[in-house]
Each structure stands twice: as C-alpha cells, then as structure tokens.
Design a protein around this motif. Structure first.
Motif, PDB file in Angstrom:
ATOM      1  N   THR A   1       0.983  -1.304  -0.198  1.00 58.59           N
ATOM      2  CA  THR A   1       0.361  -0.311   0.196  1.00 58.59           C
ATOM      3  C   THR A   1       0.964   0.974  -0.449  1.00 58.59           C
ATOM      4  O   THR A   1       2.228   0.983   0.529  1.00 58.59           O
ATOM      5  CB  THR A   1      -0.798  -0.207   1.320  1.00 58.59           C
ATOM      6  OG1 THR A   1      -0.273  -0.268   2.332  1.00 58.59           O
ATOM      7  CG2 THR A   1      -2.006  -0.924   0.486  1.00 58.59           C
ATOM      8  N   LYS A   2       0.450   2.438  -0.727  1.00 63.21           N
ATOM      9  CA  LYS A   2       1.164   3.740  -1.016  1.00 63.21           C
ATOM     10  C   LYS A   2       1.512   4.222   0.845  1.00 63.21           C
ATOM     11  O   LYS A   2      -0.030   4.164   0.946  1.00 63.21           O
ATOM     12  CB  LYS A   2       0.860   4.501  -1.764  1.00 63.21           C
ATOM     13  CG  LYS A   2       1.606   5.243  -2.631  1.00 63.21           C
ATOM     14  CD  LYS A   2       2.502   4.993  -3.414  1.00 63.21           C
ATOM     15  CE  LYS A   2       3.176   5.993  -3.538  1.00 63.21           C
ATOM     16  NZ  LYS A   2       4.268   5.721  -4.460  1.00 63.21           N
ATOM     17  N   ASP A   3       2.185   4.779   0.826  1.00 69.35           N
ATOM     18  CA  ASP A   3       2.496   5.525   1.907  1.00 69.35           C
ATOM     19  C   ASP A   3       3.695   6.542   1.745  1.00 69.35           C
ATOM     20  O   ASP A   3       4.183   6.173   2.090  1.00 69.35           O
ATOM     21  CB  ASP A   3       3.003   4.028   3.484  1.00 69.35           C
ATOM     22  CG  ASP A   3       3.296   5.437   4.875  1.00 69.35           C
ATOM     23  OD1 ASP A   3       2.612   6.868   4.844  1.00 69.35           O
ATOM     24  OD2 ASP A   3       3.935   5.263   5.145  1.00 69.35           O
ATOM     25  N   GLY A   4       2.466   7.406   0.903  1.00 63.85           N
ATOM     26  CA  GLY A   4       3.953   8.475   0.908  1.00 63.85           C
ATOM     27  C   GLY A   4       3.771   8.517  -0.465  1.00 63.85           C
ATOM     28  O   GLY A   4       3.650   8.161  -0.947  1.00 63.85           O
ATOM     29  N   ARG A   5       5.094   8.280  -0.284  1.00 66.78           N
ATOM     30  CA  ARG A   5       6.260   7.944  -1.741  1.00 66.78           C
ATOM     31  C   ARG A   5       7.313   6.963  -1.491  1.00 66.78           C
ATOM     32  O   ARG A   5       7.213   6.269  -2.779  1.00 66.78           O
ATOM     33  CB  ARG A   5       7.263   9.461  -1.434  1.00 66.78           C
ATOM     34  CG  ARG A   5       6.839  10.434  -2.063  1.00 66.78           C
ATOM     35  CD  ARG A   5       8.368  11.844  -2.318  1.00 66.78           C
ATOM     36  NE  ARG A   5       9.309  10.935  -2.640  1.00 66.78           N
ATOM     37  CZ  ARG A   5      10.575  11.852  -2.125  1.00 66.78           C
ATOM     38  NH1 ARG A   5      10.747  12.646  -1.566  1.00 66.78           N
ATOM     39  NH2 ARG A   5      11.669  11.401  -3.252  1.00 66.78           N
ATOM     40  N   ALA A   6       6.370   6.058  -0.507  1.00 70.89           N
ATOM     41  CA  ALA A   6       7.191   4.698   0.250  1.00 70.89           C
ATOM     42  C   ALA A   6       5.910   3.913   0.077  1.00 70.89           C
ATOM     43  O   ALA A   6       4.382   4.622  -0.241  1.00 70.89           O
ATOM     44  CB  ALA A   6       8.088   5.037   0.822  1.00 70.89           C
ATOM     45  N   PHE A   7       5.692   2.380  -0.223  1.00 69.24           N
ATOM     46  CA  PHE A   7       5.561   0.940  -0.372  1.00 69.24           C
ATOM     47  C   PHE A   7       5.328   0.604   1.496  1.00 69.24           C
ATOM     48  O   PHE A   7       6.367   0.602   1.126  1.00 69.24           O
ATOM     49  CB  PHE A   7       5.149   0.606  -1.079  1.00 69.24           C
ATOM     50  CG  PHE A   7       4.769   1.326  -2.835  1.00 69.24           C
ATOM     51  CD1 PHE A   7       3.339   1.389  -2.397  1.00 69.24           C
ATOM     52  CD2 PHE A   7       5.580   0.997  -3.692  1.00 69.24           C
ATOM     53  CE1 PHE A   7       2.734   1.268  -4.425  1.00 69.24           C
ATOM     54  CE2 PHE A   7       5.634   1.238  -4.983  1.00 69.24           C
ATOM     55  CZ  PHE A   7       3.748   1.902  -4.990  1.00 69.24           C
ATOM     56  N   ARG A   8       4.368   0.527   2.001  1.00 69.20           N
ATOM     57  CA  ARG A   8       4.409  -0.169   2.815  1.00 69.20           C
ATOM     58  C   ARG A   8       4.245  -2.406   2.717  1.00 69.20           C
ATOM     59  O   ARG A   8       3.125  -1.970   1.710  1.00 69.20           O
ATOM     60  CB  ARG A   8       3.414   0.353   3.963  1.00 69.20           C
ATOM     61  CG  ARG A   8       3.698   1.362   4.876  1.00 69.20           C
ATOM     62  CD  ARG A   8       3.961   1.771   5.777  1.00 69.20           C
ATOM     63  NE  ARG A   8       3.893   2.738   6.208  1.00 69.20           N
ATOM     64  CZ  ARG A   8       4.762   2.825   7.943  1.00 69.20           C
ATOM     65  NH1 ARG A   8       5.206   0.937   7.950  1.00 69.20           N
ATOM     66  NH2 ARG A   8       5.474   3.613   8.508  1.00 69.20           N
ATOM     67  N   TYR A   9       5.223  -2.829   3.321  1.00 71.44           N
ATOM     68  CA  TYR A   9       4.506  -4.160   3.026  1.00 71.44           C
ATOM     69  C   TYR A   9       3.767  -4.956   3.587  1.00 71.44           C
ATOM     70  O   TYR A   9       4.035  -4.883   4.520  1.00 71.44           O
ATOM     71  CB  TYR A   9       5.756  -4.618   1.970  1.00 71.44           C
ATOM     72  CG  TYR A   9       6.425  -3.990   0.639  1.00 71.44           C
ATOM     73  CD1 TYR A   9       6.372  -4.710  -0.244  1.00 71.44           C
ATOM     74  CD2 TYR A   9       7.456  -3.140   0.459  1.00 71.44           C
ATOM     75  CE1 TYR A   9       6.821  -4.123  -1.559  1.00 71.44           C
ATOM     76  CE2 TYR A   9       7.956  -2.599  -0.174  1.00 71.44           C
ATOM     77  CZ  TYR A   9       7.107  -3.123  -1.630  1.00 71.44           C
ATOM     78  OH  TYR A   9       7.513  -2.883  -2.313  1.00 71.44           O
ATOM     79  N   ARG A  10       3.173  -6.051   3.542  1.00 71.36           N
ATOM     80  CA  ARG A  10       2.368  -7.174   4.730  1.00 71.36           C
ATOM     81  C   ARG A  10       2.755  -7.944   3.761  1.00 71.36           C
ATOM     82  O   ARG A  10       2.251  -8.727   2.493  1.00 71.36           O
ATOM     83  CB  ARG A  10       1.206  -6.393   4.450  1.00 71.36           C
ATOM     84  CG  ARG A  10       0.253  -7.271   5.135  1.00 71.36           C
ATOM     85  CD  ARG A  10      -0.689  -6.986   5.809  1.00 71.36           C
ATOM     86  NE  ARG A  10      -1.141  -5.241   5.956  1.00 71.36           N
ATOM     87  CZ  ARG A  10      -0.609  -4.717   7.398  1.00 71.36           C
ATOM     88  NH1 ARG A  10      -0.937  -5.583   8.229  1.00 71.36           N
ATOM     89  NH2 ARG A  10      -1.327  -2.952   7.502  1.00 71.36           N
ATOM     90  N   ALA A  11       2.848  -9.500   4.634  1.00 74.23           N
ATOM     91  CA  ALA A  11       2.686 -10.766   3.789  1.00 74.23           C
ATOM     92  C   ALA A  11       1.437 -10.765   4.288  1.00 74.23           C
ATOM     93  O   ALA A  11       0.335 -11.066   4.514  1.00 74.23           O
ATOM     94  CB  ALA A  11       3.070 -11.548   4.984  1.00 74.23           C
ATOM     95  N   THR A  12       0.959 -12.219   2.051  1.00 69.65           N
ATOM     96  CA  THR A  12      -0.338 -12.200   2.303  1.00 69.65           C
ATOM     97  C   THR A  12      -0.732 -13.946   2.598  1.00 69.65           C
ATOM     98  O   THR A  12      -1.938 -13.933   2.452  1.00 69.65           O
ATOM     99  CB  THR A  12      -0.539 -12.373   0.115  1.00 69.65           C
ATOM    100  OG1 THR A  12       0.857 -13.304   0.289  1.00 69.65           O
ATOM    101  CG2 THR A  12      -0.143 -10.556  -0.390  1.00 69.65           C
ATOM    102  N   LYS A  13       0.629 -14.485   2.961  1.00 61.83           N
ATOM    103  CA  LYS A  13      -0.079 -15.711   3.128  1.00 61.83           C
ATOM    104  C   LYS A  13       1.096 -15.820   4.638  1.00 61.83           C
ATOM    105  O   LYS A  13       2.293 -15.727   5.116  1.00 61.83           O
ATOM    106  CB  LYS A  13       0.250 -16.703   2.728  1.00 61.83           C
ATOM    107  CG  LYS A  13      -0.091 -16.520   0.770  1.00 61.83           C
ATOM    108  CD  LYS A  13       0.521 -17.216  -0.334  1.00 61.83           C
ATOM    109  CE  LYS A  13      -0.273 -17.882  -1.173  1.00 61.83           C
ATOM    110  NZ  LYS A  13       0.461 -16.958  -3.005  1.00 61.83           N
ATOM    111  N   SER A  14       0.757 -16.894   5.620  1.00 59.38           N
ATOM    112  CA  SER A  14       1.517 -16.997   6.104  1.00 59.38           C
ATOM    113  C   SER A  14       2.558 -17.884   6.500  1.00 59.38           C
ATOM    114  O   SER A  14       3.335 -18.394   5.169  1.00 59.38           O
ATOM    115  CB  SER A  14       0.706 -17.900   7.551  1.00 59.38           C
ATOM    116  OG  SER A  14       0.323 -18.850   7.046  1.00 59.38           O
ATOM    117  N   ARG A  15       3.709 -18.509   7.396  1.00 57.80           N
ATOM    118  CA  ARG A  15       4.878 -18.741   7.240  1.00 57.80           C
ATOM    119  C   ARG A  15       3.965 -20.556   7.203  1.00 57.80           C
ATOM    120  O   ARG A  15       5.032 -20.871   6.474  1.00 57.80           O
ATOM    121  CB  ARG A  15       5.451 -18.450   8.627  1.00 57.80           C
ATOM    122  CG  ARG A  15       6.864 -19.232   8.610  1.00 57.80           C
ATOM    123  CD  ARG A  15       6.934 -19.240  10.076  1.00 57.80           C
ATOM    124  NE  ARG A  15       8.081 -17.607  10.491  1.00 57.80           N
ATOM    125  CZ  ARG A  15       9.151 -17.130  10.538  1.00 57.80           C
ATOM    126  NH1 ARG A  15      10.009 -17.416   9.667  1.00 57.80           N
ATOM    127  NH2 ARG A  15       8.786 -15.621  10.662  1.00 57.80           N
TER     128      ARG A  15
END
Length: 148
Positions: free
Chosen positions: A60-74
């Motif tokens: 997801t966009k956060d200012g000029r950067a992106f924030r990353y989140r896992a879509t699947k668990s370990r």
C-alpha cells in the motif's frame, strides 16, 4: 523444489515478525544489523517487488514509499514446500513417517491434539480449524506417522 532465496527468506522473516506493514527501510535496517556487508536499499526494494509480483507480499502506498505486508503465513509457505515434495511423486506416508520420527514427544503430542481438534471439527461439520486452508479432513497419513 524451489523455496525462497536467501534474501527473499530474510525479507519474509522480517515481514512475518512485524506487527504491521513495513517500508523497505524498516526491513533493511534489521537486515543490515546482522550482516558484515550492508545491503543496498535498491536491492531490498527490488526483492520486495519480486515477492509482491509472486503474490507473497501486498503493498500500500504511504507517501512516496510502499508498505509491505505478507499475504500468506509462514505456515502456508511451509505447506507450499511440502506440496512441492508431493508433486515429485514421493510416497506421502513414508515421507511423513520420516518427518514424525524426527519429532520429539512434545511435538508428537501437539500434532495428536491438533488432529483431534481437526477430527472433532470435521465430525461437527465445520471447515478448516487448523488455519492451513485445507478442508480435506483426511489426516490419515499424518495419523499413521504420529502413531509410529
């Protein structure tokens, strides 16, 4: 079989360990603390983008950067590696028995308890309580290995 590369794994470990979505810089800092030679920001950004394209990270966009989140668990990742083993035509029961032989008694007890919960849920007609996304409900090979 193909799992994550070394840097992909390190990035995923950082994301899985986080409480929320991370920027590349927030991933990079702890990675560089553990290395003798620092990684470049662009290197981590490129690999994060590759993981995004592969479907392992959302962004997801956060200012000029992106924030990353896992879509699947370990655990989903580990299960995908096991699925790759099954795709080779390996004997499932023999493979599981070897894995269970390497488990200590506490791990075997945890597995038996998880299988009992799963069976009870299947008997009650509810779907996947394990969090794995598997609704087959068989568990037969795992039971056989846990008993050995």
């Amino acid at each position: 079989m193909r799992g994550f590369g070394e840097l992909e794994q390190a990035i995923m470990d950082a994301v899985w360990a986080a409480d929320g979505a991370l920027t590349v810089r927030e991933v990079l800092e702890p990675l560089n603390r553990a290395r003798s030679q620092e990684l470049a920001y662009n290197t981590v950004q490129t690999v994060a983008e590759i993981l995004h394209r592969k479907g392992w990270l959302s962004r997801t966009k956060d200012g000029r950067a992106f924030r990353y989140r896992a879509t699947k668990s370990r655990e989903e990742y580990a299960a995908s590696l096991i699925d790759q083993v099954w795709a080779t035509g390996a004997d499932r029961t023999a493979t599981l028995v070897r894995l269970f032989d390497a488990m200590d008694e506490d791990e075997v007890a945890e597995l038996r308890a998880a299988l009992a919960v799963r069976r009870a849920a299947d008997t009650a007609g509810t779907a996947d309580t394990s969090g794995t996304g598997d609704t087959s409900g068989t568990g037969d090979a795992a039971d056989a290995g846990a008993r050995s």
